[in-house]
Scaffold this motif. Structure first.
Motif, PDB file in Angstrom:
ATOM      1  N   TRP A  79      20.441   7.166  70.979  1.00  0.00           N
ATOM      2  CA  TRP A  79      21.491   7.012  72.051  1.00  0.00           C
ATOM      3  C   TRP A  79      22.660   6.279  71.329  1.00  0.00           C
ATOM      4  O   TRP A  79      22.740   5.492  70.428  1.00  0.00           O
ATOM      5  CB  TRP A  79      21.055   6.118  73.447  1.00  0.00           C
ATOM      6  CG  TRP A  79      20.101   6.867  74.306  1.00  0.00           C
ATOM      7  CD1 TRP A  79      19.043   7.019  74.165  1.00  0.00           C
ATOM      8  CD2 TRP A  79      20.812   7.263  75.714  1.00  0.00           C
ATOM      9  NE1 TRP A  79      18.558   7.829  75.230  1.00  0.00           N
ATOM     10  CE2 TRP A  79      19.455   7.860  76.084  1.00  0.00           C
ATOM     11  CE3 TRP A  79      21.849   7.246  76.278  1.00  0.00           C
ATOM     12  CZ2 TRP A  79      19.583   8.396  77.321  1.00  0.00           C
ATOM     13  CZ3 TRP A  79      21.784   7.743  77.548  1.00  0.00           C
ATOM     14  CH2 TRP A  79      20.776   8.680  78.094  1.00  0.00           C
ATOM     15  N   ILE A  80      23.971   6.592  71.963  1.00  0.00           N
ATOM     16  CA  ILE A  80      25.118   5.654  71.564  1.00  0.00           C
ATOM     17  C   ILE A  80      25.742   5.069  72.945  1.00  0.00           C
ATOM     18  O   ILE A  80      25.542   5.839  73.800  1.00  0.00           O
ATOM     19  CB  ILE A  80      26.190   6.832  70.738  1.00  0.00           C
ATOM     20  CG1 ILE A  80      27.359   5.795  70.457  1.00  0.00           C
ATOM     21  CG2 ILE A  80      26.646   7.866  71.602  1.00  0.00           C
ATOM     22  CD1 ILE A  80      28.302   6.557  69.702  1.00  0.00           C
ATOM     23  N   GLU A  81      25.952   3.927  72.699  1.00  0.00           N
ATOM     24  CA  GLU A  81      26.854   3.370  73.868  1.00  0.00           C
ATOM     25  C   GLU A  81      28.019   2.545  73.354  1.00  0.00           C
ATOM     26  O   GLU A  81      27.971   1.997  72.090  1.00  0.00           O
ATOM     27  CB  GLU A  81      25.817   2.002  74.342  1.00  0.00           C
ATOM     28  CG  GLU A  81      26.416   1.536  75.714  1.00  0.00           C
ATOM     29  CD  GLU A  81      25.370   0.435  76.358  1.00  0.00           C
ATOM     30  OE1 GLU A  81      25.810   0.127  77.448  1.00  0.00           O
ATOM     31  OE2 GLU A  81      24.306   0.225  75.638  1.00  0.00           O
ATOM     32  N   ILE A  82      29.020   2.768  74.172  1.00  0.00           N
ATOM     33  CA  ILE A  82      30.114   1.984  73.864  1.00  0.00           C
ATOM     34  C   ILE A  82      30.583   1.078  75.104  1.00  0.00           C
ATOM     35  O   ILE A  82      30.674   1.356  76.262  1.00  0.00           O
ATOM     36  CB  ILE A  82      31.438   3.144  73.861  1.00  0.00           C
ATOM     37  CG1 ILE A  82      31.170   4.085  72.731  1.00  0.00           C
ATOM     38  CG2 ILE A  82      32.910   2.485  73.733  1.00  0.00           C
ATOM     39  CD1 ILE A  82      32.195   5.136  72.945  1.00  0.00           C
ATOM     40  N   GLN A  83      30.840   0.085  74.428  1.00  0.00           N
ATOM     41  CA  GLN A  83      31.069  -1.274  75.453  1.00  0.00           C
ATOM     42  C   GLN A  83      32.559  -1.717  75.114  1.00  0.00           C
ATOM     43  O   GLN A  83      33.098  -1.712  73.981  1.00  0.00           O
ATOM     44  CB  GLN A  83      30.313  -2.389  75.116  1.00  0.00           C
ATOM     45  CG  GLN A  83      28.596  -2.151  75.512  1.00  0.00           C
ATOM     46  CD  GLN A  83      27.616  -3.116  75.332  1.00  0.00           C
ATOM     47  OE1 GLN A  83      28.098  -4.303  74.774  1.00  0.00           O
ATOM     48  NE2 GLN A  83      26.437  -3.094  75.649  1.00  0.00           N
ATOM     49  N   ASN A  84      33.058  -2.444  76.049  1.00  0.00           N
ATOM     50  CA  ASN A  84      34.488  -3.288  75.645  1.00  0.00           C
ATOM     51  C   ASN A  84      34.007  -4.553  75.268  1.00  0.00           C
ATOM     52  O   ASN A  84      33.014  -4.765  75.069  1.00  0.00           O
ATOM     53  CB  ASN A  84      35.356  -3.337  77.005  1.00  0.00           C
ATOM     54  CG  ASN A  84      34.602  -4.025  78.014  1.00  0.00           C
ATOM     55  OD1 ASN A  84      33.473  -4.742  77.978  1.00  0.00           O
ATOM     56  ND2 ASN A  84      35.161  -4.148  79.370  1.00  0.00           N
ATOM     57  N   LEU A  95      21.750  11.345  71.661  1.00  0.00           N
ATOM     58  CA  LEU A  95      21.867  11.925  70.513  1.00  0.00           C
ATOM     59  C   LEU A  95      20.596  12.712  70.165  1.00  0.00           C
ATOM     60  O   LEU A  95      19.658  11.940  70.060  1.00  0.00           O
ATOM     61  CB  LEU A  95      22.135  11.154  69.179  1.00  0.00           C
ATOM     62  CG  LEU A  95      23.716  10.211  69.689  1.00  0.00           C
ATOM     63  CD1 LEU A  95      23.864   9.248  68.197  1.00  0.00           C
ATOM     64  CD2 LEU A  95      24.898  11.437  69.797  1.00  0.00           C
ATOM     65  N   LEU A  96      20.431  13.998  70.176  1.00  0.00           N
ATOM     66  CA  LEU A  96      19.109  14.674  69.826  1.00  0.00           C
ATOM     67  C   LEU A  96      18.787  14.667  68.446  1.00  0.00           C
ATOM     68  O   LEU A  96      19.652  14.976  67.601  1.00  0.00           O
ATOM     69  CB  LEU A  96      19.345  16.096  70.531  1.00  0.00           C
ATOM     70  CG  LEU A  96      19.495  16.022  71.775  1.00  0.00           C
ATOM     71  CD1 LEU A  96      19.752  17.612  72.165  1.00  0.00           C
ATOM     72  CD2 LEU A  96      18.362  15.595  72.561  1.00  0.00           C
ATOM     73  N   ALA A  97      17.727  14.167  67.718  1.00  0.00           N
ATOM     74  CA  ALA A  97      17.331  13.981  66.641  1.00  0.00           C
ATOM     75  C   ALA A  97      16.168  14.968  66.347  1.00  0.00           C
ATOM     76  O   ALA A  97      15.341  15.135  67.267  1.00  0.00           O
ATOM     77  CB  ALA A  97      17.050  12.805  65.948  1.00  0.00           C
ATOM     78  N   MET A  98      15.714  15.411  65.280  1.00  0.00           N
ATOM     79  CA  MET A  98      14.683  16.074  64.879  1.00  0.00           C
ATOM     80  C   MET A  98      13.321  15.756  64.334  1.00  0.00           C
ATOM     81  O   MET A  98      12.340  16.056  64.494  1.00  0.00           O
ATOM     82  CB  MET A  98      14.838  17.327  63.960  1.00  0.00           C
ATOM     83  CG  MET A  98      15.413  16.844  62.589  1.00  0.00           C
ATOM     84  SD  MET A  98      15.444  18.290  61.426  1.00  0.00           S
ATOM     85  CE  MET A  98      13.616  18.364  61.095  1.00  0.00           C
ATOM     86  N   GLY A  99      13.434  14.341  63.771  1.00  0.00           N
ATOM     87  CA  GLY A  99      12.446  13.628  63.023  1.00  0.00           C
ATOM     88  C   GLY A  99      12.244  12.025  62.834  1.00  0.00           C
ATOM     89  O   GLY A  99      13.109  11.502  63.763  1.00  0.00           O
ATOM     90  N   LEU A 121      30.477  11.262  64.715  1.00  0.00           N
ATOM     91  CA  LEU A 121      29.621  10.621  64.546  1.00  0.00           C
ATOM     92  C   LEU A 121      28.426  11.240  63.388  1.00  0.00           C
ATOM     93  O   LEU A 121      28.213  12.361  63.571  1.00  0.00           O
ATOM     94  CB  LEU A 121      28.652  10.289  65.773  1.00  0.00           C
ATOM     95  CG  LEU A 121      29.363  10.133  67.142  1.00  0.00           C
ATOM     96  CD1 LEU A 121      28.410  10.104  68.424  1.00  0.00           C
ATOM     97  CD2 LEU A 121      29.865   8.636  66.923  1.00  0.00           C
ATOM     98  N   PHE A 122      28.127  10.486  62.530  1.00  0.00           N
ATOM     99  CA  PHE A 122      27.446  11.015  61.390  1.00  0.00           C
ATOM    100  C   PHE A 122      25.777  10.753  61.626  1.00  0.00           C
ATOM    101  O   PHE A 122      25.641   9.569  61.651  1.00  0.00           O
ATOM    102  CB  PHE A 122      27.746  10.534  60.196  1.00  0.00           C
ATOM    103  CG  PHE A 122      29.077  11.143  59.667  1.00  0.00           C
ATOM    104  CD1 PHE A 122      29.458  12.241  58.821  1.00  0.00           C
ATOM    105  CD2 PHE A 122      30.484  10.704  60.183  1.00  0.00           C
ATOM    106  CE1 PHE A 122      30.522  12.680  58.553  1.00  0.00           C
ATOM    107  CE2 PHE A 122      31.628  11.132  59.908  1.00  0.00           C
ATOM    108  CZ  PHE A 122      31.617  12.057  58.971  1.00  0.00           C
ATOM    109  N   LEU A 123      25.065  11.338  62.131  1.00  0.00           N
ATOM    110  CA  LEU A 123      23.702  11.332  62.380  1.00  0.00           C
ATOM    111  C   LEU A 123      22.673  11.679  61.325  1.00  0.00           C
ATOM    112  O   LEU A 123      22.684  12.841  61.109  1.00  0.00           O
ATOM    113  CB  LEU A 123      23.420  11.673  63.879  1.00  0.00           C
ATOM    114  CG  LEU A 123      21.977  11.377  64.160  1.00  0.00           C
ATOM    115  CD1 LEU A 123      21.703   9.943  64.639  1.00  0.00           C
ATOM    116  CD2 LEU A 123      21.517  12.138  65.548  1.00  0.00           C
TER     117      LEU A 123
END
Length: 213
Positions: A79-84, A95-99, A121-123
């Motif tokens: 997941w990605i979360e943005i906070q103030n 964020l969907l990942a495969m492995g 975003l570079f995942l």
């Protein structure tokens, strides 16, 4: 005997309580629609395990106060979360990942138009190992208009890295270049992912919508 039992029943269970049981309730009893005692009841309590990864500090909305971008694992999902600056959540998405061993390792903030920003975003999607080895990395693009991060939109982008090993010692690796430029001169910058003669283009339309060319 029956009359004595009926009197005892009415004294123990007043008619007021009986009136509260409507026809639908009795129908559910006879048809088996009511949940049984042993039935499992699923309650959404949110993620049971949350692990925070790298934190990035960037001024996303241009107010000279940095927001906090947090990479998280929630029950094993990225997941990605943005906070103030006060720690209040402004945006979060999966964020969907495969492995295994997936991780967000790089961010890039760019202007797509004068009023539209995109956070690239570079995942690293991790790797799979079995009869063959494979590792991939993918772009995600978070875009928003003006200064309202809470209305941001996250879309899936193309792969920019692919490493693969097949049987019989077959191996290949592609490391794409990621560029942001106005290809057709219309004032809107595209995201270009290219490797030799392979090109993948993401064109911004409006209101968080992108087109893959």
């Amino acid at each position: 005997m029956v009359q004595h039992w009926l009197i005892f029943f009415l004294l123990c269970f007043p008619l007021v309580g009986l009136r509260a049981q409507d026809e639908r309730y009795y129908r559910q009893i006879f048809t088996g629609e009511l949940p049984k005692v042993n039935d499992e009841i699923t309650v959404d309590r949110g993620p049971q395990f949350t692990v925070s990864g790298p934190r990035y500090h960037l001024d996303l909305d241009g107010d000279r106060i940095e927001e906090i971008i947090i990479s998280q694992k929630r029950d094993g999902v990225d997941w990605i979360e943005i906070q103030n600056s006060s720690g209040r959540s402004l945006f979060s998405a999966k964020l969907l990942a495969m492995g295994a061993f997936s991780t967000l390792y790089k961010l890039k903030l760019v202007h797509i138009t004068p009023m539209t920003k995109a956070l690239i975003l570079f995942l690293d999607e991790g790797r799979t190992e079995g009869r063959r080895f494979e590792s991939t990395a993918r772009l995600f693009v978070l875009s928003f208009e003006g200064h309202d991060i809470s209305r941001a939109s996250l879309v899936l982008g193309p792969h920019f890295f692919h490493e693969k090993q097949k049987q019989r010692e077959q191996y290949w690796r592609r490391d794409f270049t990621v560029s942001v430029l106005d290809i057709n001169g219309d004032g809107t910058r595209e995201i270009l992912v290219h490797y030799n003669h392979i090109q993948r283009v993401m064109k911004y339309l409006a209101k968080g919508e992108w087109e893959r060319l």
